[in-house]
Design a protein around this motif. Structure first.
Motif, PDB file in Angstrom:
ATOM      1  N   UNK A   1      19.542  21.414  -9.772  1.00  0.00           N
ATOM      2  CA  UNK A   1      20.743  22.016 -10.056  1.00  0.00           C
ATOM      3  C   UNK A   1      21.791  21.180  -9.147  1.00  0.00           C
ATOM      4  N   UNK A   2      21.233  20.405  -8.416  1.00  0.00           N
ATOM      5  CA  UNK A   2      22.341  19.423  -7.369  1.00  0.00           C
ATOM      6  C   UNK A   2      21.619  18.081  -7.137  1.00  0.00           C
ATOM      7  N   UNK A   3      22.288  17.141  -6.760  1.00  0.00           N
ATOM      8  CA  UNK A   3      21.750  15.890  -6.657  1.00  0.00           C
ATOM      9  C   UNK A   3      20.728  15.854  -5.473  1.00  0.00           C
ATOM     10  N   UNK A   4      19.342  15.805  -5.691  1.00  0.00           N
ATOM     11  CA  UNK A   4      18.496  15.815  -4.574  1.00  0.00           C
ATOM     12  C   UNK A   4      17.261  15.039  -5.079  1.00  0.00           C
ATOM     13  N   UNK A   5      16.440  14.793  -4.097  1.00  0.00           N
ATOM     14  CA  UNK A   5      15.142  14.288  -4.470  1.00  0.00           C
ATOM     15  C   UNK A   5      13.995  14.612  -3.373  1.00  0.00           C
ATOM     16  N   UNK A   6      12.800  14.618  -3.616  1.00  0.00           N
ATOM     17  CA  UNK A   6      11.609  15.122  -2.999  1.00  0.00           C
ATOM     18  C   UNK A   6      10.495  14.062  -3.494  1.00  0.00           C
ATOM     19  N   UNK A   7       9.837  13.370  -2.408  1.00  0.00           N
ATOM     20  CA  UNK A   7       8.530  12.813  -2.795  1.00  0.00           C
ATOM     21  C   UNK A   7       7.569  12.754  -1.816  1.00  0.00           C
ATOM     22  N   UNK A   8       6.281  12.934  -2.244  1.00  0.00           N
ATOM     23  CA  UNK A   8       5.009  12.700  -1.381  1.00  0.00           C
ATOM     24  C   UNK A   8       4.571  11.194  -1.232  1.00  0.00           C
ATOM     25  N   UNK A   9       4.901  10.630  -0.069  1.00  0.00           N
ATOM     26  CA  UNK A   9       4.432   9.266   0.118  1.00  0.00           C
ATOM     27  C   UNK A   9       3.426   9.084   0.949  1.00  0.00           C
ATOM     28  N   UNK A  10       2.438   8.061   0.341  1.00  0.00           N
ATOM     29  CA  UNK A  10       1.248   7.769   0.782  1.00  0.00           C
ATOM     30  C   UNK A  10       1.243   6.450   1.301  1.00  0.00           C
ATOM     31  N   UNK A  11       1.031   6.081   2.726  1.00  0.00           N
ATOM     32  CA  UNK A  11       0.924   4.560   3.018  1.00  0.00           C
ATOM     33  C   UNK A  11      -0.406   4.224   3.541  1.00  0.00           C
ATOM     34  N   UNK A  12      -1.062   3.172   3.157  1.00  0.00           N
ATOM     35  CA  UNK A  12      -2.266   2.578   3.521  1.00  0.00           C
ATOM     36  C   UNK A  12      -2.142   2.025   4.726  1.00  0.00           C
ATOM     37  N   UNK A  13      -3.523   1.968   5.449  1.00  0.00           N
ATOM     38  CA  UNK A  13      -3.148   1.194   6.653  1.00  0.00           C
ATOM     39  C   UNK A  13      -2.783  -0.266   6.763  1.00  0.00           C
ATOM     40  N   UNK A  14      -1.900  -0.303   7.514  1.00  0.00           N
ATOM     41  CA  UNK A  14      -1.486  -1.950   7.274  1.00  0.00           C
ATOM     42  C   UNK A  14      -0.147  -1.985   6.666  1.00  0.00           C
ATOM     43  N   UNK A  15       0.455  -0.939   5.941  1.00  0.00           N
ATOM     44  CA  UNK A  15       1.534  -1.019   5.119  1.00  0.00           C
ATOM     45  C   UNK A  15       2.837  -1.241   6.064  1.00  0.00           C
ATOM     46  N   UNK A  16       3.533  -2.246   5.661  1.00  0.00           N
ATOM     47  CA  UNK A  16       4.911  -2.584   6.085  1.00  0.00           C
ATOM     48  C   UNK A  16       5.832  -2.878   5.023  1.00  0.00           C
TER      49      UNK A  16
ATOM     50  N   UNK B   1       0.734  -1.281   0.026  1.00  0.00           N
ATOM     51  CA  UNK B   1      -0.274   0.121  -0.043  1.00  0.00           C
ATOM     52  C   UNK B   1       0.791   1.126  -0.076  1.00  0.00           C
ATOM     53  N   UNK B   2       1.927   1.218  -0.450  1.00  0.00           N
ATOM     54  CA  UNK B   2       2.849   2.471  -0.800  1.00  0.00           C
ATOM     55  C   UNK B   2       2.629   2.874  -2.066  1.00  0.00           C
ATOM     56  N   UNK B   3       2.469   4.390  -2.126  1.00  0.00           N
ATOM     57  CA  UNK B   3       2.398   5.332  -3.323  1.00  0.00           C
ATOM     58  C   UNK B   3       3.240   6.546  -3.227  1.00  0.00           C
ATOM     59  N   UNK B   4       4.261   6.549  -4.040  1.00  0.00           N
ATOM     60  CA  UNK B   4       5.023   7.758  -4.018  1.00  0.00           C
ATOM     61  C   UNK B   4       5.007   8.687  -5.032  1.00  0.00           C
ATOM     62  N   UNK B   5       4.681  10.014  -4.949  1.00  0.00           N
ATOM     63  CA  UNK B   5       4.680  10.882  -5.964  1.00  0.00           C
ATOM     64  C   UNK B   5       5.977  11.621  -5.979  1.00  0.00           C
ATOM     65  N   UNK B   6       6.869  11.521  -7.122  1.00  0.00           N
ATOM     66  CA  UNK B   6       8.164  12.178  -7.174  1.00  0.00           C
ATOM     67  C   UNK B   6       7.822  13.488  -7.647  1.00  0.00           C
TER      68      UNK B   6
END
Length: 322
Positions: free
Chosen positions: A188-203, A168-173
């Motif tokens: 302009x530099x090596x970096x990342x940002x993501x919005x990560x949604x975890x459904x109940x019960x995700x492991x 149940x993980x979904x990550x928007x980059x």
């Protein structure tokens, strides 16, 4: 978004002095800051304990706020230099105007990315007719020396790539790359940002880069990141040295994962400016006060934001001291 502190302290950042080469779990406290008349934000970066995460140098988290009977976000025209601003929403909408002529409403799941380069001005406001809830984050990215004098520009990306994971993980980059998916936003530099949604019960476990330092900003629910349960508005610094990041959630949760290669250069950040010396910051303030260099934001119902007074001591870059 502007730093509306009327007495902003100079923040000296950059270098590797306080970069943790090993995995850590460092929970950072937020500072409550008023943003206009009806919006309070939780300022999480820079903080007393941490100045940067990769090139990420500023994080405000706001909401969810009920603004049905309120004007919502109202940030008058203000200047930026030497940085990028990242607008990210979970609820509501923000109307962006800038001095290069951009006019854009940013909505949930869309990337608003402004590269200030040598100089730009912009305003941000909730539209007159707006949704009941406002919830999001405003982040800044420091530009490296070779790119900080480029021409300013605005990018809006309504469609962003995403990745899924077990349980149940979904990550928007949002920026950079994660697990093979790359954002169209300019970096302009090596970096990342993501919005990560975890459904109940995700492991599950998310692959990350050992050479990046990371931090997690909880947006909603109670995500468990590397064994640490985070309430909304929490920022957990994770250091470097991981190849994967353990994630769990007992309830539906969402958090932003921010990372990047440690920023080598030493910088000075004051008010809405990032420079390399006291003289650069002073000149930028004088130019804004004189109405030169940063251009004009047309269409905002109100005057520009005045610059606060500079601190009495010279601003000097001294690295990412704690």
């Amino acid at each position: 978004m502007s730093n509306l502190d009327v007495r902003p302290a100079a923040t000296v950042c950059g270098g590797r002095d306080d970069v943790t080469a090993q995995p850590v779990r460092e929970l950072l406290a937020a500072k409550q800051v008023a943003l206009g008349e009806s919006t309070m934000v939780r300022r999480l970066l820079p903080s007393f304990g941490r100045r940067m995460v990769g090139a990420w140098c500023f994080i405000d988290h706001y909401g969810p706020d009920d603004i049905a009977q309120e004007p919502g976000m109202q940030v008058p025209p203000h200047p930026h230099m030497g940085l990028q601003t990242v607008s990210w929403l979970h609820d509501g909408e923000v109307l962006h105007r800038d001095s290069v002529g951009s006019l854009q409403t940013v909505r949930p799941g869309e990337l608003g990315l402004m590269t200030s380069g040598r100089a730009i001005a912009h305003s941000e406001e909730s539209p007159r007719e707006h949704a009941r809830l406002l919830h999001g984050a405003q982040l800044w990215v420091a530009l490296p020396d070779g790119d900080r004098h480029i021409a300013p520009r605005w990018e809006h990306h309504a469609e962003l790539p995403w990745v899924t994971g077990g349980g149940g993980l979904r990550a928007t980059v949002i920026l950079g790359e994660l697990d093979g998916a790359a954002s169209p936003g300019t970096t302009f530099t090596p970096l990342m940002g993501a919005d990560i949604a975890l459904a109940a019960g995700t492991d599950t476990r998310l692959p990350v880069r050992p050479d990046f330092e990371y931090a997690a900003l909880t947006m909603s629910g109670e995500a468990e990141v590397d064994g640490v349960r985070l309430a909304p508005g929490s920022l957990l610094y994770l250091g470097c040295g991981r190849a994967e990041l353990p994630l769990r959630a007992d309830v539906d949760s969402a958090f932003m994962l921010l990372g990047g290669e440690p920023f080598e250069e030493k910088i000075v950040m004051w008010w809405n400016f990032i420079g390399r010396s006291h003289d650069e910051i002073t000149q930028a303030r004088e130019d804004w006060a004189a109405g030169t260099r940063f251009g004009t934001v047309h269409g905002y119902d109100g005057g520009p934001l005045p610059a606060p007074e500079l601190p009495p001591v010279p601003l000097k870059p001294r690295g990412r001291t704690r």
